[in-house]
Design a protein around this motif. Structure first.
Motif, PDB file in Angstrom:
ATOM      1  N   ILE A 142       0.840  -1.197   0.000  1.00  0.00           N
ATOM      2  CA  ILE A 142       0.000   0.000   0.000  1.00  0.00           C
ATOM      3  C   ILE A 142       0.874   1.245   0.000  1.00  0.00           C
ATOM      4  O   ILE A 142       0.606   2.222  -0.712  1.00  0.00           O
ATOM      5  N   GLU A 143       1.942   1.202   0.795  1.00  0.00           N
ATOM      6  CA  GLU A 143       2.836   2.362   0.849  1.00  0.00           C
ATOM      7  C   GLU A 143       3.438   2.645  -0.507  1.00  0.00           C
ATOM      8  O   GLU A 143       3.488   3.799  -0.955  1.00  0.00           O
ATOM      9  N   GLU A 144       3.899   1.586  -1.173  1.00  0.00           N
ATOM     10  CA  GLU A 144       4.548   1.806  -2.458  1.00  0.00           C
ATOM     11  C   GLU A 144       3.553   2.305  -3.498  1.00  0.00           C
ATOM     12  O   GLU A 144       3.829   3.239  -4.256  1.00  0.00           O
ATOM     13  N   LEU A 145       2.394   1.676  -3.538  1.00  0.00           N
ATOM     14  CA  LEU A 145       1.392   2.076  -4.519  1.00  0.00           C
ATOM     15  C   LEU A 145       0.936   3.506  -4.267  1.00  0.00           C
ATOM     16  O   LEU A 145       0.746   4.292  -5.201  1.00  0.00           O
ATOM     17  N   THR A 146       0.772   3.846  -2.996  1.00  0.00           N
ATOM     18  CA  THR A 146       0.368   5.204  -2.659  1.00  0.00           C
ATOM     19  C   THR A 146       1.426   6.217  -3.064  1.00  0.00           C
ATOM     20  O   THR A 146       1.128   7.267  -3.634  1.00  0.00           O
ATOM     21  N   ARG A 147       2.670   5.862  -2.766  1.00  0.00           N
ATOM     22  CA  ARG A 147       3.762   6.762  -3.094  1.00  0.00           C
ATOM     23  C   ARG A 147       3.812   7.042  -4.580  1.00  0.00           C
ATOM     24  O   ARG A 147       3.899   8.182  -5.030  1.00  0.00           O
ATOM     25  N   ARG A 148       3.714   5.989  -5.378  1.00  0.00           N
ATOM     26  CA  ARG A 148       3.802   6.158  -6.822  1.00  0.00           C
ATOM     27  C   ARG A 148       2.584   6.908  -7.361  1.00  0.00           C
ATOM     28  O   ARG A 148       2.688   7.730  -8.275  1.00  0.00           O
ATOM     29  N   SER A 149       1.429   6.610  -6.790  1.00  0.00           N
ATOM     30  CA  SER A 149       0.225   7.300  -7.245  1.00  0.00           C
ATOM     31  C   SER A 149       0.307   8.788  -6.918  1.00  0.00           C
ATOM     32  O   SER A 149      -0.070   9.640  -7.733  1.00  0.00           O
ATOM     33  N   TRP A 150       0.786   9.066  -5.749  1.00  0.00           N
ATOM     34  CA  TRP A 150       0.875  10.469  -5.332  1.00  0.00           C
ATOM     35  C   TRP A 150       1.835  11.251  -6.216  1.00  0.00           C
ATOM     36  O   TRP A 150       1.627  12.437  -6.478  1.00  0.00           O
ATOM     37  N   MET A 151       2.885  10.603  -6.673  1.00  0.00           N
ATOM     38  CA  MET A 151       3.807  11.286  -7.578  1.00  0.00           C
ATOM     39  C   MET A 151       3.089  11.741  -8.830  1.00  0.00           C
ATOM     40  O   MET A 151       3.338  12.830  -9.354  1.00  0.00           O
ATOM     41  N   ILE A 152       2.167  10.926  -9.288  1.00  0.00           N
ATOM     42  CA  ILE A 152       1.402  11.292 -10.476  1.00  0.00           C
ATOM     43  C   ILE A 152       0.447  12.439 -10.139  1.00  0.00           C
ATOM     44  O   ILE A 152       0.241  13.354 -10.954  1.00  0.00           O
ATOM     45  N   THR A 153      -0.137  12.386  -8.986  1.00  0.00           N
ATOM     46  CA  THR A 153      -1.013  13.480  -8.561  1.00  0.00           C
ATOM     47  C   THR A 153      -0.242  14.800  -8.551  1.00  0.00           C
ATOM     48  O   THR A 153      -0.732  15.818  -9.048  1.00  0.00           O
ATOM     49  N   MET A 154       0.970  14.723  -8.009  1.00  0.00           N
ATOM     50  CA  MET A 154       1.772  15.945  -7.919  1.00  0.00           C
ATOM     51  C   MET A 154       2.151  16.462  -9.294  1.00  0.00           C
ATOM     52  O   MET A 154       2.173  17.675  -9.527  1.00  0.00           O
ATOM     53  N   GLN A 155       2.441  15.530 -10.206  1.00  0.00           N
ATOM     54  CA  GLN A 155       2.776  15.966 -11.561  1.00  0.00           C
ATOM     55  C   GLN A 155       1.622  16.724 -12.177  1.00  0.00           C
ATOM     56  O   GLN A 155       1.821  17.613 -12.994  1.00  0.00           O
TER      57      GLN A 155
END
Lengths: 123, 238
Positions: free
Chosen positions: A59-72
């Protein structure tokens, strides 16, 4: 006042509340494991424990990667599309591709048609 | 207007109020699937949604650890990740189960799970999971062995000082048995020190008694009034 030392702080922070009550419910994990195949017979007691931690890491990894896209996208709300993009962009998550993408079809699960009652999308 | 900020659990109320609706949707969809596919166990129709997924509150809590405080999470993102977790468990279990069958074993063990994760590309998880599992085993072992013995609560030295006497890696975490109690005090010795060939404990006068094993541990230890900090990182008074 007592302060935790560098390492004992890490150990206790990880151990307290985790080794006792696990973060994720073991019985539920076991149920999902059993449903993964008809021929799943017996599951050792430790296997769900490994999964409880593994799912947390996942969950941490998926969240981290998803959030990077949100930030982009210069947004502050993590959307399902961000999760889908993260899945597509990560080889490790290939097994999820149908799950995140296929939910636009009728046979797979679209769990709720009402969205975002509680979140204001952007501010 | 939602009050912004970091209320991970605000969202549970709306979720739970719409849970009934989701159950209905789920059951309808399951019946649909059953009718279309002719697969059936009757109990498929009554599988509750909550049985298929990790509790959403837990999922959200873990997500919040990663996200900055101002971040918001849409409901569909939460649900998607919830589904992904279940898919992850199934994915790994399937591989682990196959291995068991190949080797003609009936029980999926923790090692099978770890092996499957490594095989399917989750190598980065292996080390933290191995550590986690070893800690769990240490604690379970200690729980069994100390029953009936007086539990001596003493401040225990930082594990990393002891790690100097070990081969490092997983063995270094063997002293974690001492941190079983919430405030890093605990009875340390015996089984807990097994991986290091012996541990040490402090008696009532804060003298270190090394129970077989590493004299380095004693050498590194600084006794200061129950505060047990090593390597000058902290100054403690009193």
């Amino acid at each position: 006042m007592r302060q935790p030392g560098t390492y004992s702080g890490i150990l206790t922070a990880n151990m307290a509340g985790r080794m006792g009550p696990h973060s994720l419910p073991l019985a539920r994990i076991k149920k999902i494991m059993k449903k993964s195949g008809d021929d799943v017979k017996m599951i050792s007691g430790e296997a769900p424990i490994v999964f409880s931690k593994a799912c947390e890491l996942f969950i941490e990894e998926l969240t981290r990667r998803s959030w990077m896209i949100t930030m982009q996208g210069k947004r502050r709300t993590l959307h399902k599309d961000d999760v889908a993009s993260a899945v597509v962009a990560t080889d490790l998550f290939d097994f999820l591709v149908n799950l995140v993408d296929g939910s636009t079809t009728t046979t797979t699960t679209t769990r709720s048609t009402t969205t975002n009652e509680t979140e204001i999308t952007e501010k | 207007m939602e009050s912004g900020g970091f209320h991970g659990y605000n969202n549970n109320l709306p979720n739970s109020s719409s849970a009934g609706m989701k159950l209905i949707e789920m059951n309808m969809r399951l019946s649909e699937i059953n009718n279309n596919n002719n697969t059936s166990e009757d109990n498929e129709c009554t599988v509750r949604e909550q049985d298929r997924f990790m509790p959403i509150a837990n999922v959200i809590r873990i997500m919040r650890k990663i996200l900055p405080p101002h971040a918001k999470i849409s409901d569909d993102a939460k649900e998607t990740i919830q589904e992904c977790v279940s898919e992850y468990i199934s994915f790994i279990t399937g591989e682990a189960n196959e291995r068991c069958q190949r080797e003609q074993r009936k029980t999926i063990t923790a090692e099978d799970v770890l092996w499957a994760m490594s095989k399917l590309g989750f190598d980065d998880y292996i080390e933290p999971l191995t550590v986690y599992l070893h800690r769990y085993r240490e604690m379970e072992g200690e729980r069994g062995s100390i029953r009936g013995e007086p539990l001596v609560k003493r401040p225990v030295h930082e594990f990393h000082a002891l790690a100097g006497g070990t081969s490092g890696g997983v063995a270094a975490y063997a002293p974690a048995a001492a941190t079983y109690h919430h405030h890093h005090q605990g009875f340390y010795g015996g089984g807990g020190g097994a991986a290091m060939g012996g541990g040490y404990f402090k008696d009532a006068n804060n003298n270190i008694n090394v129970a077989g094993g590493s004299s380095q541990a004693a050498a590194h230890h600084t006794v200061t009034n129950g505060h047990h900090h090593e390597a000058a990182a902290y100054a403690h008074d009193k």
